[in-house]
Design a protein around this motif. Structure first.
Motif, PDB file in Angstrom:
ATOM      1  N   THR A 118      63.146  35.454  59.850  1.00  0.00           N
ATOM      2  CA  THR A 118      62.749  36.727  60.073  1.00  0.00           C
ATOM      3  C   THR A 118      63.233  37.138  61.359  1.00  0.00           C
ATOM      4  N   ALA A 119      63.308  36.459  62.184  1.00  0.00           N
ATOM      5  CA  ALA A 119      63.875  36.850  63.815  1.00  0.00           C
ATOM      6  C   ALA A 119      65.263  37.280  63.544  1.00  0.00           C
ATOM      7  N   LEU A 120      65.863  36.755  62.637  1.00  0.00           N
ATOM      8  CA  LEU A 120      67.633  37.064  62.507  1.00  0.00           C
ATOM      9  C   LEU A 120      67.641  38.090  61.652  1.00  0.00           C
ATOM     10  N   MET A 121      66.523  38.778  61.209  1.00  0.00           N
ATOM     11  CA  MET A 121      66.574  40.050  60.344  1.00  0.00           C
ATOM     12  C   MET A 121      67.129  41.073  61.465  1.00  0.00           C
ATOM     13  N   THR A 122      67.200  40.913  62.542  1.00  0.00           N
ATOM     14  CA  THR A 122      67.503  41.983  63.430  1.00  0.00           C
ATOM     15  C   THR A 122      69.177  42.190  63.306  1.00  0.00           C
ATOM     16  N   GLY A 123      69.863  41.146  62.616  1.00  0.00           N
ATOM     17  CA  GLY A 123      71.378  41.198  62.468  1.00  0.00           C
ATOM     18  C   GLY A 123      72.179  40.415  63.661  1.00  0.00           C
ATOM     19  N   VAL A 158      70.548  37.076  51.359  1.00  0.00           N
ATOM     20  CA  VAL A 158      69.404  36.568  52.163  1.00  0.00           C
ATOM     21  C   VAL A 158      68.288  37.567  52.675  1.00  0.00           C
ATOM     22  N   ALA A 159      68.984  38.567  53.267  1.00  0.00           N
ATOM     23  CA  ALA A 159      68.128  39.721  53.887  1.00  0.00           C
ATOM     24  C   ALA A 159      67.487  40.391  52.835  1.00  0.00           C
ATOM     25  N   SER A 160      67.989  40.719  51.925  1.00  0.00           N
ATOM     26  CA  SER A 160      67.253  41.470  50.811  1.00  0.00           C
ATOM     27  C   SER A 160      66.067  40.575  50.346  1.00  0.00           C
ATOM     28  N   VAL A 161      66.217  39.296  50.271  1.00  0.00           N
ATOM     29  CA  VAL A 161      65.051  38.386  49.627  1.00  0.00           C
ATOM     30  C   VAL A 161      63.920  38.509  50.557  1.00  0.00           C
ATOM     31  N   LEU A 162      64.383  38.385  51.876  1.00  0.00           N
ATOM     32  CA  LEU A 162      63.439  38.121  53.154  1.00  0.00           C
ATOM     33  C   LEU A 162      62.557  39.569  52.921  1.00  0.00           C
ATOM     34  N   GLU A 163      63.389  40.846  53.065  1.00  0.00           N
ATOM     35  CA  GLU A 163      62.750  41.897  52.978  1.00  0.00           C
ATOM     36  C   GLU A 163      61.594  42.206  51.876  1.00  0.00           C
ATOM     37  N   ALA A 164      62.160  42.021  50.748  1.00  0.00           N
ATOM     38  CA  ALA A 164      61.351  41.768  49.487  1.00  0.00           C
ATOM     39  C   ALA A 164      59.988  41.023  49.497  1.00  0.00           C
ATOM     40  N   LEU A 165      60.153  39.889  50.122  1.00  0.00           N
ATOM     41  CA  LEU A 165      58.951  38.751  50.196  1.00  0.00           C
ATOM     42  C   LEU A 165      58.121  39.554  51.473  1.00  0.00           C
ATOM     43  N   VAL A 193      65.898  47.950  61.871  1.00  0.00           N
ATOM     44  CA  VAL A 193      67.000  47.368  61.260  1.00  0.00           C
ATOM     45  C   VAL A 193      66.560  46.418  60.292  1.00  0.00           C
ATOM     46  N   CYS A 194      67.140  46.295  59.176  1.00  0.00           N
ATOM     47  CA  CYS A 194      67.119  45.238  58.217  1.00  0.00           C
ATOM     48  C   CYS A 194      68.366  44.657  57.864  1.00  0.00           C
ATOM     49  N   CYS A 245      67.807  48.015  48.590  1.00  0.00           N
ATOM     50  CA  CYS A 245      66.969  46.710  49.221  1.00  0.00           C
ATOM     51  C   CYS A 245      65.570  47.510  49.106  1.00  0.00           C
ATOM     52  N   LEU A 246      64.641  46.686  48.607  1.00  0.00           N
ATOM     53  CA  LEU A 246      63.317  47.131  48.670  1.00  0.00           C
ATOM     54  C   LEU A 246      62.686  46.799  50.105  1.00  0.00           C
ATOM     55  N   ASP A 247      62.344  48.023  50.518  1.00  0.00           N
ATOM     56  CA  ASP A 247      61.528  48.154  51.935  1.00  0.00           C
ATOM     57  C   ASP A 247      60.234  47.520  51.827  1.00  0.00           C
ATOM     58  N   TRP A 248      60.077  46.506  52.883  1.00  0.00           N
ATOM     59  CA  TRP A 248      58.686  45.904  52.973  1.00  0.00           C
ATOM     60  C   TRP A 248      57.672  46.651  53.167  1.00  0.00           C
ATOM     61  N   SER A 249      57.741  47.925  54.253  1.00  0.00           N
ATOM     62  CA  SER A 249      56.667  48.582  54.439  1.00  0.00           C
ATOM     63  C   SER A 249      56.198  49.737  53.413  1.00  0.00           C
ATOM     64  N   GLU A 250      57.094  50.090  52.901  1.00  0.00           N
ATOM     65  CA  GLU A 250      56.841  51.332  51.702  1.00  0.00           C
ATOM     66  C   GLU A 250      57.029  50.585  50.396  1.00  0.00           C
ATOM     67  N   ARG A 251      57.419  49.371  50.294  1.00  0.00           N
ATOM     68  CA  ARG A 251      58.054  49.026  48.902  1.00  0.00           C
ATOM     69  C   ARG A 251      58.436  49.926  48.077  1.00  0.00           C
ATOM     70  N   ARG A 252      59.377  50.736  48.676  1.00  0.00           N
ATOM     71  CA  ARG A 252      60.523  51.628  47.871  1.00  0.00           C
ATOM     72  C   ARG A 252      61.930  51.269  48.434  1.00  0.00           C
ATOM     73  N   SER A 253      63.030  51.869  47.823  1.00  0.00           N
ATOM     74  CA  SER A 253      64.344  51.494  48.180  1.00  0.00           C
ATOM     75  C   SER A 253      64.945  52.179  49.487  1.00  0.00           C
ATOM     76  N   HIS A 254      65.750  51.486  49.926  1.00  0.00           N
ATOM     77  CA  HIS A 254      66.500  52.043  50.773  1.00  0.00           C
ATOM     78  C   HIS A 254      67.969  51.491  50.908  1.00  0.00           C
ATOM     79  N   LEU A 255      69.012  51.805  51.485  1.00  0.00           N
ATOM     80  CA  LEU A 255      70.373  51.638  51.100  1.00  0.00           C
ATOM     81  C   LEU A 255      70.966  50.466  51.860  1.00  0.00           C
ATOM     82  N   ALA A 256      71.215  49.368  51.395  1.00  0.00           N
ATOM     83  CA  ALA A 256      72.229  48.414  51.809  1.00  0.00           C
ATOM     84  C   ALA A 256      73.594  48.344  51.507  1.00  0.00           C
TER      85      ALA A 256
END
Length: 227
Positions: free
Chosen positions: A24-29, A79-86, A112-113, A173-184
């Motif tokens: 999760t810490a590495l999700m900052t990129g 990997v980032a997409s899977v973490l965001e979905a989880l 940032v995702c 990419c599925l957004d974790w806070s709204e569970r809707r799509s954003h662009l990756a």
């Protein structure tokens, strides 16, 4: 033994609380050192090194050396997409960390995702581009239309360079806070970088929060009007 992808192995790697905190810490990129990741996970450096070895061997991390230091980053966008979905699944089931403070609404608004824009603004950008016909799903693949290419070029992004990359240009990419799509994808990454260069947004040091400048609020609303 059933054939097919070994989901259990990947789930086990992510499922450990310390390793989950590191990922999760590495999700900052940004790439972080083992010491920095140990602090994020709340474990000793020795324990962190063991976890990082497992994540690296499992294909979830990539590492590189610079001088005497070794840095770790997420292996790739998947990997980032899977973490965001989880994160979205955990939030939807009520499994939330208790972290009260001003950063929570800020994270929901814009963050940032890994390398692209997420949160309310990321969803607004995706919805705006989709509704105007700039993005479309073709056989379940997200593509940039001719109209979209014209818009992106006028926006100031060189599509020639993105076309030449091996990475997919558009990913959902599925957004974790709204569970809707954003662009990756490479386009999502390019859009965030370009907005930073324009002075519309700024990343918050040591956080996933993306703050929007007063200039950016007006410009973003004009470029990606809410639908």
């Amino acid at each position: 033994m059933k054939e097919g992808p070994n989901i259990a192995r990947i789930a086990a790697l992510i499922g450990d609380p310390a390793r989950a905190n590191m990922l999760t810490a590495l999700m900052t990129g940004k790439a972080l050192t083992a010491s920095e990741l140990a602090a994020e996970a709340g474990v000793t450096l020795q324990t962190a090194s063991s976890h990082l070895t497992k994540l690296d061997q499992g294909g979830l991390l990539r590492q590189r050396k610079q001088g005497r230091h070794k840095y770790f980053a997420l292996a790739h966008d998947d990997v980032a997409s899977v973490l965001e979905a989880l994160m979205g699944l955990a939030a939807g089931q009520g499994h939330l960390r208790t972290r009260i403070g001003p950063k929570d609404p800020e994270l929901r608004r814009a963050r940032v995702c890994y390398n692209h824009l997420a949160g309310d603004l990321g969803i607004q950008m995706y919805d705006s581009m989709t509704s105007r016909g700039f993005l479309k799903h073709d056989d379940k693949v997200l593509t940039l239309t001719d109209q979209g290419r014209n818009f992106i070029t006028k926006f100031g992004i060189d599509l020639t360079g993105l076309d030449q990359q091996k990475a997919p240009m558009c990913l959902e990419c599925l957004d974790w806070s709204e569970r809707r799509s954003h662009l990756a994808g490479s386009l999502g990454r390019a859009l965030l970088s370009h907005m930073e260069a324009l002075g519309w947004v700024k990343r918050t040091q040591g956080s996933r929060v993306v703050s929007v400048t007063s200039k950016g609020q007006t410009a973003f609303a004009k470029a990606f009007p809410a639908q």
